[in-house]
Design a protein around this motif. Structure first.
Motif, PDB file in Angstrom:
ATOM      1  N   CYS A  16      18.914  73.244  33.064  1.00  0.00           N
ATOM      2  CA  CYS A  16      18.015  72.159  32.634  1.00  0.00           C
ATOM      3  C   CYS A  16      18.408  71.662  31.249  1.00  0.00           C
ATOM      4  O   CYS A  16      18.402  70.452  30.994  1.00  0.00           O
ATOM      5  CB  CYS A  16      16.565  72.622  32.644  1.00  0.00           C
ATOM      6  SG  CYS A  16      15.814  72.632  34.275  1.00  0.00           S
ATOM      7  N   VAL A  65      13.650  69.054  41.160  1.00  0.00           N
ATOM      8  CA  VAL A  65      12.704  68.260  40.357  1.00  0.00           C
ATOM      9  C   VAL A  65      12.834  68.615  38.882  1.00  0.00           C
ATOM     10  O   VAL A  65      12.875  67.727  38.018  1.00  0.00           O
ATOM     11  CB  VAL A  65      11.264  68.463  40.862  1.00  0.00           C
ATOM     12  CG1 VAL A  65      10.252  67.907  39.873  1.00  0.00           C
ATOM     13  CG2 VAL A  65      11.081  67.817  42.216  1.00  0.00           C
ATOM     14  N   VAL A  69      13.964  65.944  36.043  1.00  0.00           N
ATOM     15  CA  VAL A  69      13.113  65.654  34.883  1.00  0.00           C
ATOM     16  C   VAL A  69      13.866  65.937  33.589  1.00  0.00           C
ATOM     17  O   VAL A  69      13.764  65.174  32.619  1.00  0.00           O
ATOM     18  CB  VAL A  69      11.795  66.457  34.961  1.00  0.00           C
ATOM     19  CG1 VAL A  69      11.039  66.426  33.653  1.00  0.00           C
ATOM     20  CG2 VAL A  69      10.931  65.930  36.090  1.00  0.00           C
ATOM     21  N   LEU A  72      16.318  63.068  33.038  1.00  0.00           N
ATOM     22  CA  LEU A  72      15.587  61.867  32.617  1.00  0.00           C
ATOM     23  C   LEU A  72      15.040  62.015  31.204  1.00  0.00           C
ATOM     24  O   LEU A  72      15.045  61.058  30.422  1.00  0.00           O
ATOM     25  CB  LEU A  72      14.460  61.570  33.596  1.00  0.00           C
ATOM     26  CG  LEU A  72      14.883  61.020  34.953  1.00  0.00           C
ATOM     27  CD1 LEU A  72      13.690  60.939  35.881  1.00  0.00           C
ATOM     28  CD2 LEU A  72      15.542  59.666  34.804  1.00  0.00           C
ATOM     29  N   LEU A  73      14.572  63.205  30.862  1.00  0.00           N
ATOM     30  CA  LEU A  73      14.051  63.443  29.519  1.00  0.00           C
ATOM     31  C   LEU A  73      15.147  63.275  28.471  1.00  0.00           C
ATOM     32  O   LEU A  73      14.919  62.680  27.415  1.00  0.00           O
ATOM     33  CB  LEU A  73      13.439  64.840  29.433  1.00  0.00           C
ATOM     34  CG  LEU A  73      12.755  65.203  28.131  1.00  0.00           C
ATOM     35  CD1 LEU A  73      11.524  64.329  27.932  1.00  0.00           C
ATOM     36  CD2 LEU A  73      12.360  66.658  28.135  1.00  0.00           C
TER      37      LEU A  73
END
Length: 100
Positions: A16, A65, A69, A72-73
Motif C-alpha cells: 500500500c 480496494v 485507495v 488514489l491517495l
C-alpha cells in the motif's frame, strides 16, 4: 517462507505504501493498474501458496480496494501539493503591478 506468510498484513501495508508512492508520480487513470500490479506481487509472493495466483473472494477484493485507495491517495496528495505550489507562485498584488 516456502509457503508464503501466514498473515500477509505486513506485506499488504508495504505494498500500500508502494502504491501510494507510485501514485504520486502517476495520473488517476493509472491507479487501477498500479493496484493490480501490487496485488499480483502480494498474491504471488506473500499469500500462501507461494508462486500461485489464486482468487480467495472477499479477502482479495478487500486487498485490491486497499491498494486502489492507496494509489488514489498518493495521486490526490501529489495534486494537492502541486496546486498549493502553483497558488504560492501567484503574487497577491499582481493586478496593481500590471497597471504601472
Amino acid at each position: 517462507m516456502a509457503n508464503g506468510l501466514s498473515d500477509p498484513l505486513h506485506a499488504l501495508l508495504v505494498l500500500c505504501a508502494l502504491a501510494a508512492l507510485l501514485g504520486v508520480c502517476a495520473r488517476f487513470v493509472a491507479a487501477p493498474g498500479t493496484a493490480a500490479v501490487c496485488w499480483f506481487f502480494l498474491n504471488g509472493f506473500a499469500v500462501p501458496p507461494q508462486g500461485e495466483l489464486t482468487w480467495q473472494g472477499y479477502p482479495d477484493a478487500g486487498r485490491l480496494v486497499f491498494l486502489m485507495v492507496a494509489a488514489l491517495l498518493g495521486t490526490v496528495i501529489a495534486r494537492l501539493v502541486n496546486a498549493r505550489s502553483a497558488y504560492r507562485r501567484i503574487t497577491p498584488d499582481g493586478d496593481r503591478d500590471a497597471g504601472s
